[in-house]
Structures are given as structure tokens and as C-alpha cells.
Design an enzyme around this catalytic site. Structure first.
Site, mmCIF file in Angstrom:
data_model
loop_
_atom_site.group_PDB
_atom_site.id
_atom_site.type_symbol
_atom_site.label_atom_id
_atom_site.label_comp_id
_atom_site.label_asym_id
_atom_site.label_seq_id
_atom_site.Cartn_x
_atom_site.Cartn_y
_atom_site.Cartn_z
ATOM 1 C CB VAL A 1 -0.936 0.021 1.226
ATOM 2 C CG1 VAL A 1 -1.796 1.287 1.227
ATOM 3 C CG2 VAL A 1 -1.818 -1.223 1.252
ATOM 4 N N GLY B 1 0.994 11.396 1.036
ATOM 5 C CA GLY B 1 0.681 12.407 2.042
ATOM 6 C C GLY B 1 0.405 11.755 3.374
ATOM 7 C CD1 TRP C 1 3.633 14.163 12.912
ATOM 8 C CD2 TRP C 1 1.649 14.749 12.089
ATOM 9 N NE1 TRP C 1 3.595 15.534 12.864
ATOM 10 C CE2 TRP C 1 2.387 15.920 12.367
ATOM 11 C CE3 TRP C 1 0.369 14.874 11.551
ATOM 12 C CZ2 TRP C 1 1.881 17.202 12.124
ATOM 13 C CZ3 TRP C 1 -0.140 16.155 11.315
ATOM 14 C CH2 TRP C 1 0.615 17.295 11.608
ATOM 15 C CB SER D 1 6.004 17.732 6.730
ATOM 16 O OG SER D 1 6.358 18.021 8.070
ATOM 17 C CB CYS E 1 -12.251 25.349 8.664
ATOM 18 S SG CYS E 1 -10.901 26.094 7.721
#
Length: 401
Positions: A180, A184, A187, A208, A370
Site C-alpha cells: 500500500v 501524504g 505523522w 514535511s 472552517c
């Protein structure tokens, strides 16, 4: 002689601007300096001119500067967006951001790493306190059979995120031993969950450095590999290596100039009989950039796709097997994150001077505005299951847990 004239003109001008803003708000049930939670309390009369001249940026920055407050900020933003007031008040920032997005590929090369450096590298300690125990930074999937109060508990958020991850896994029909790719990976919460619960081997990629370091440390005893790289680089050397691809909350950083490139990369990375689950925030209108305040302070170079954008990018590359909207679940997720940040604000500010009052006002505005946008149904969250050649037989969406 001129100074008394200026002194007289300025209050008169502010009164006219206040009347204009007050009329716009009263038409949608919001009062200036009213006594209800959704009403705006104005502390600085410069607020009126700034919000009319600068639109979204002026509204957000003046809140950060303490020029106004609102007890129920999410309710206020929901009312503003439901009435489409953001499209009635435009500023020079809108034209400049539109032109820049049209002329420049804002998500190519080193620019693709900017959102990681600006937002996701803010600090693992900060996100550890804001998010659930797996540090999943995307829309949860709430259990509607539970009372609303469950949203306020840490266990409620943990459960919502694991329900979402399990929903994704079941939509992909994962089997032990499958390879898999998590595009993105953040963490590493998704990668760890899939490896633990479904016995798959996961490769996670992120732009990141802080996320990559955390994910490597927390997945070290699992069949998980973390790579600090852009998806375009992954596609160059791992083509055809993955039975399944999952991408949760990353597509918002791809940019409309790169949608076809992204789909080409996913198609190249996937085996011919594989499945790809794309989970992304989406908008109701075709656009080329995000809200100017969000772009400046939260997610540089980001944008939410429109259904037509995705259709064009998928054409000739993938077959859409399933398409589900879980957007209403983002409202309680954002409010849970806001409660977590509030409860840890004092501890965070003592550990890092970066987390000052203005930062927390910015973060409160981000999370609650948001939440209001999702409540107004201005934004959606799509989970799309794609296959290169068509799933054998008829694809069936698994039942909810």
C-alpha cells in the site's frame, strides 16, 4: 486648520462604513455589538473600513489583531457563507491571488514543500496536543448513534478517526501482504493503522521533515517505510509497485495545474488490478486558488478541487467505482481540534514563545471558520474509489461500521 476637519471627517466616515456593514449583517441575522453568541463585538472602528476594503484577509487579520470578537465564531462564518457575503465583498487580494495562480505553478518543484515547512513543521508537540492519539489531520467519521457530547471527549475524536481509517481500509478491500502507498502520510497514523489492523506493507510519503521524523519513530516496529519526497519523485522509481493507494487530505495541496500529473503518477504507481482511494476536501465552484486568508496564514498554495477538475484529471486514467461525501463530519472534527488547542494553550505558550495570543487567535479563526464553512455546506469531503481498468464484477461499498 486642517486637523479639526480631519478629526470631524474620520468619525463621520466610520459611521457610514459601520452603517453599511451593519446593514449587510442585519440582513442575515447578525448584529453589530449585539448580545447573542453569533453577533460581532467591535473593539476598533477601523474594522469597518478594513473588512470592506480587504475582504477575507481584512476580516481574518482584524480578528487576529483583536479589533473584533465573536463568542460563536463558527456560527458567524456559517451565516456569512450561507448568504454568500464573501462573494459580495471583494478586495485587491482576490485579483492578485487569481492572477498569480493562473500564471505560476504554485505547487511545482521546491514550492510543493512550502506548505510542509510553513504549516506541518509547526511542531510535533503542538499537533500531538491538538489531534487524536494517532495524529490523523483530516476529517473524522463520527458515529451518529452516539450523543453529540461524545465530540467533546478525547475518546470521541479517537473513535471518529479510527472509524474513518477503517472505512478507507474496507473500501480498498485490503488483504494481508498487500503493498500500500500512502500519498501524504502525515505523522504515519494511517500507515500504522493499516499495517496493524490489516497486515499490509505500507510506504508513506510526506513533504514535511517533522512529519517524516515522527512517522519513522512511531512506525519503526511495523512493516512501514517512510519517505520524505514529492509524489512525482515516487512515481519515477516505484512504478507498478503497489496493490493499493490511499491519499487522505493531501490532494488539497496539489493545485489545478498538476491534477493530471497527479493522476498520471497514481496510475503509474498502481498495479493494473489495483484500487486507489482519494480522500479530499472539495468546493462547490470551479476555482484556481483558496481563500486569501487561508493561503497567507495556514495553507500556502492550496486549493480545494471542484468536481469538474477531478473529472477532467481522471479522464482516460481511472474509472470511478464509488463516490461518497462525508463533508458534514468535518464540522465536529474541527470543533474537537479547537477544544484540544484551547485546553493546551497555556502549556504550549510556556514551552514556545511562538505560541502567543496572536497565534492562538489565528488558530481559533482558522479552525472555527472552517467548521462554519463545512456547516454551511460551502466545503465538502469526498472519498472516491478509483480503478485503472474497472473492478471485477460490480464494486460494492462496504457497509458502515
Amino acid at each position: 486648520m486642517l486637523e479639526p476637519i480631519r478629526t470631524w471627517i474620520r468619525p463621520a466616515g466610520n459611521r457610514r462604513l459601520a452603517e453599511r456593514v451593519g446593514t449587510m449583517l442585519s440582513n442575515i441575522g447578525i448584529r453589530l455589538n449585539g448580545d447573542r453568541p453569533q453577533d460581532i463585538q467591535v473593539h476598533d472602528p477601523r474594522f469597518y473600513r478594513r473588512v470592506l476594503a480587504e475582504g477575507s484577509v481584512g476580516l481574518g487579520e482584524s480578528y487576529m489583531d483583536g479589533w473584533w470578537d465573536c463568542q460563536a465564531l463558527d456560527d458567524l462564518i456559517c451565516a456569512l457563507l450561507s448568504a454568500d457575503l464573501d462573494h459580495q465583498v471583494r478586495s485587491h487580494f482576490d485579483a492578485w491571488d487569481y492572477l498569480k495562480a493562473r500564471l505560476i505553478n504554485l505547487q511545482k518543484g521546491r514550492r510543493s514543500y512550502r506548505v510542509g515547512e510553513h504549516h506541518y513543521d509547526l511542531g510535533n508537540d503542538f499537533y500531538r496536543r491538538m489531534l487524536d492519539r494517532r495524529m490523523v489531520y483530516s476529517c473524522g467519521y463520527w458515529d451518529s448513534d452516539h450523543p453529540a457530547e461524545i465530540e467533546a471527549t478525547p475518546e470521541g475524536l479517537n473513535r471518529a478517526q479510527e472509524r474513518k481509517l477503517d472505512l478507507c481500509a474496507r473500501k480498498l478491500y485490503l488483504q494481508p501482504g498487500m503493498r500500500v502507498l500512502d500519498i501524504g502520510c502525515g505523522w504515519g497514523g494511517t500507515a500504522a493503522y493499516l499495517a496493524e489492523q490489516y497486515g499490509v506493507e505500507v510506504t508513506g510519503i510526506t513533504i514535511s521533515r517533522a512529519q517524516a521524523e515522527w512517522a519513522e519513530a512511531h512506525c519503526k516496529d511495523l512493516p512501514v517505510t517512510i519517505r520524505l519526497e514529492d509524489y512525482r519523485d515516487t512515481a519515477r522509481h516505484l512504478a507498478g509497485k503497489f496493490d493499493r493507494i490511499v491519499s487522505i487530505g493531501m490532494f488539497e495541496h496539489v493545485g489545478f495545474k498538476n491534477y493530471q500529473t497527479y493522476m498520471d503518477a497514481a496510475r503509474r504507481l498502481l498495479t493494473p488490478d489495483g484500487l486507489f482511494l482519494l480522500h479530499t476536501i472539495a468546493g462547490n465552484r470551479r476555482q484556481v486558488r483558496t481563500d486569501p486568508w487561508i493561503a497567507r496564514y495556514i495553507f500556502p498554495n492550496s486549493m480545494a478541487p471542484y468536481i469538474g477538475n477531478l473529472g477532467d484529471a481522471m479522464a482516460g486514467r481511472f474509472i470511478a467505482e464509488d463516490w461518497q461525501n462525508i463533508g458534514p463530519h468535518y464540522d465536529p472534527t474541527l470543533r474537537a481540534w479547537h477544544r484540544n488547542v484551547n485546553s493546551h494553550a497555556e502549556a504550549l505558550s510556556k514551552r514556545n514563545s511562538q505560541f502567543n495570543e496572536r497565534f492562538f487567535r489565528m488558530w481559533r479563526y482558522y479552525l472555527l471558520s472552517c467548521a462554519g464553512a463545512f456547516r454551511a455546506r460551502r466545503n465538502q469531503v469526498w472519498q472516491i474509489v478509483l480503478s485503472p481498468n474497472g473492478y471485477p464484477g460490480a464494486y460494492r461499498r462496504p457497509d458502515d461500521p
